[in-house]
Design an enzyme around this catalytic site. Structure first.
Site, PDB file in Angstrom:
ATOM      1  N   ARG A  46      -1.487  -7.588  -5.042  1.00 30.61           N
ATOM      2  CA  ARG A  46      -0.358  -8.546  -4.482  1.00 30.61           C
ATOM      3  C   ARG A  46       0.317  -7.785  -3.429  1.00 30.61           C
ATOM      4  O   ARG A  46       0.842  -8.318  -2.523  1.00 30.61           O
ATOM      5  CB  ARG A  46       0.620  -9.066  -5.496  1.00 30.61           C
ATOM      6  N   TYR A  98       8.709 -31.481   9.304  1.00 30.26           N
ATOM      7  CA  TYR A  98       7.597 -31.935   8.357  1.00 30.26           C
ATOM      8  C   TYR A  98       8.071 -32.505   6.937  1.00 30.26           C
ATOM      9  O   TYR A  98       8.960 -31.534   6.714  1.00 30.26           O
ATOM     10  CB  TYR A  98       6.389 -30.609   8.087  1.00 30.26           C
ATOM     11  N   ASP A 170       8.949 -23.364  13.828  1.00 30.30           N
ATOM     12  CA  ASP A 170       7.882 -23.860  13.044  1.00 30.30           C
ATOM     13  C   ASP A 170       6.809 -24.171  14.353  1.00 30.30           C
ATOM     14  O   ASP A 170       7.261 -25.063  15.190  1.00 30.30           O
ATOM     15  CB  ASP A 170       7.956 -24.893  12.100  1.00 30.30           C
ATOM     16  N   LYS A 195      -3.333 -25.482   9.476  1.00 21.37           N
ATOM     17  CA  LYS A 195      -3.486 -26.441  10.521  1.00 21.37           C
ATOM     18  C   LYS A 195      -4.476 -25.633  11.572  1.00 21.37           C
ATOM     19  O   LYS A 195      -5.537 -25.250  11.340  1.00 21.37           O
ATOM     20  CB  LYS A 195      -2.185 -26.856  11.063  1.00 21.37           C
TER      21      LYS A 195
HETATM   22  C1  PLP Z   1       4.630 -28.696  10.999  1.00 26.01           C
HETATM   23  C2  PLP Z   1       4.349 -28.272   9.689  1.00 26.01           C
HETATM   24  N1  PLP Z   1       4.999 -26.980   9.142  1.00 26.01           N
HETATM   25  C3  PLP Z   1       4.647 -26.943   7.832  1.00 26.01           C
HETATM   26  C4  PLP Z   1       4.013 -27.474   6.885  1.00 26.01           C
HETATM   27  C5  PLP Z   1       3.621 -27.106   5.707  1.00 26.01           C
HETATM   28  O1  PLP Z   1       2.244 -26.445   5.568  1.00 26.01           O
HETATM   29  P1  PLP Z   1       1.398 -26.371   4.266  1.00 26.01           P
HETATM   30  O2  PLP Z   1       0.848 -27.674   3.896  1.00 26.01           O
HETATM   31  O3  PLP Z   1       0.419 -25.222   4.636  1.00 26.01           O
HETATM   32  O4  PLP Z   1       2.279 -25.940   3.041  1.00 26.01           O
HETATM   33  C6  PLP Z   1       3.156 -28.644   7.488  1.00 26.01           C
HETATM   34  C7  PLP Z   1       2.216 -29.308   6.863  1.00 26.01           C
HETATM   35  O5  PLP Z   1       1.898 -30.370   7.146  1.00 26.01           O
HETATM   36  C8  PLP Z   1       3.286 -28.941   8.937  1.00 26.01           C
HETATM   37  O6  PLP Z   1       2.672 -30.005   9.540  1.00 26.01           O
END
Ligand code: PLP
Length: 377
Positions: A46, A98, A170, A195
């Site tokens: 971990r 998101y 982000d 992604k």
């Molecule tokens: C812009 C964005 N940030 C964060 C996330 C969250 O990521 P995860 O699905 O890997 O937890 C997403 C998921 O679609 C996203 O589109």
């Protein structure tokens, strides 16, 4: 080094035992210690894993950062990030993020004493107006999921520095290939590596990148203490994928631009959201702070029936959650990714029932265009 040279080499060295060119998957939970208090710097899986730390270094370098701290998902990274603040603190967020980020912040972490203000951060004065005595962080997503709204990162940094706030971006939609928020002075970058970074729709992962030693120390501590780490195999897959990030992103963008132009000319859409189109209200800002426009397009067909027909009739675009993979995906944000945002809030943001989001893959563009054309007709 250039982006692709770093992508292929940063954080990776031939294996010392065998010379293997590719960093091995260190699939181990623990490590043999030579004697009490003496080890090779690896004690427990971990806390330490070489496949993970190689991937963290690799992505940190691509983001022009010093430190990467990886987590089991993008959302887990956002959760860990909130460990930098405490009950009673206030965070200013882009109103369109998101849906899962909204759910985590507003529907879960609020109950732990954190306060959130959701503002349209494309107008910086909204951020300034929201600052209170207890404000500690500005959290922006740019471009946003799914409205492709941009926030001026240089402006955010200026406000954050003036008010001694932590700035976070982000950067999932752009990937480090098209945008590097740290170079504008943003403190911490977040990615859902699920992604574009991984890009093959076979891993869930997240990562935080920073240049700040104190944030790094704290987040590294949190990573071990809360334990939301990615598996060595997932880290290996992401590192395999970043090697081709540049070529994938170039192709995603080329395809998206052509599809966006087709959709504009075809005339079935009420509104098309793509930062690469001169009609995008922030096209000029996009040209200034991004090196490309990415592979995401959102289209408001103005009517759920048209949206439903498109979603049902496409054959190459797959109806599904997620984005950023080599294969094209299509989704309905109002009921899928942003289902946890209340309808009234969604409508205010432009996430109408007629909105369809395209994650344009790297297939042959002629096939993608005829797929959408057939579905529309
Ligand atoms: C812009 C964005 N940030 C964060 C996330 C969250 O990521 P995860 O699905 O890997 O937890 C997403 C998921 O679609 C996203 O589109």
């Amino acid at each position: 080094m250039g982006f692709s040279t770093d992508a292929i080499h940063a954080g990776q060295h031939p294996d010392e035992v065998t010379g293997a060119v590719i960093t091995p998957i260190y699939q181990t939970s623990t490590y043999a210690q030579q004697e009490l208090g003496k080890n090779k710097g690896y004690e427990y899986g971990r806390t330490h894993n070489l496949t993970r730390s190689s991937m963290e270094t690799n992505i940190a370098v691509l983001e022009k950062g010093k430190y990467g701290i990886a987590f089991a998902s993008g959302v887990a990274s956002a959760h860990a990030l909130l460990s930098l603040v405490k009950a009673g603190d206030h965070i200013i967020c882009s109103s369109n993020v998101y849906g899962g980020t909204y759910r985590l912040f507003e529907l879960i972490m609020k109950d732990y004493g954190l306060e959130f203000s959701w503002v349209n951060s494309s107008d910086l004065s909204n951020i300034e107006k929201a600052i209170n005595k207890n404000t500690k962080m500005i959290y922006v997503e740019t471009p946003t999921n799914p409205m492709l709204t941009l926030t001026d990162l240089r402006g955010v940094v200026e406000i954050a520095r003036k008010n001694n706030l932590i700035s976070v971006c982000d950067n999932t939609f752009m990937s480090p290939y098209f945008q590097n928020p740290l170079t504008f002075g943003i403190d911490i970058v977040l990615h859902s590596s699920t992604k574009y970074l991984n890009g093959h729709s076979d891993v869930i992962g997240g990562i935080l990148v920073t240049n700040n030693e104190n944030f790094h120390e704290r987040l590294r501590y949190i990573q071990n203490a809360t334990g939301g780490i990615p598996s060595p195999f997932d880290c290996w897959l992401v590192m395999r994928s970043t090697k081709t990030l540049a070529v994938r992103m170039e192709r995603h963008e080329k395809n998206a631009m052509q599809l966006a132009k087709f959709l504009s000319d075809y005339g079935a859409a009420k509104k098309i959201y793509y930062p690469g189109l001169p009609s995008h209200p922030q096209h000029e800002l996009a040209k200034k702070q991004m090196r490309g426009f990415g592979g995401m397009i959102s289209v408001d067909f103005g009517d759920i029936q048209i949206a439903k027909k498109v979603l049902k009739n496409v054959k190459i675009f797959t109806l599904g959650e997620s984005l950023g993979g080599v294969e094209s995906l299509i989704s309905h944000p109002a009921t899928m990714t942003h289902g946890s945002v209340p309808k009234q809030e969604r409508e205010k943001l432009g996430i109408t029932d007629g909105l369809v989001r395209f994650s344009v893959g790297i297939e042959d563009i002629e096939d993608l265009i005829s797929d959408v054309k057939n579905a529309l007709s």
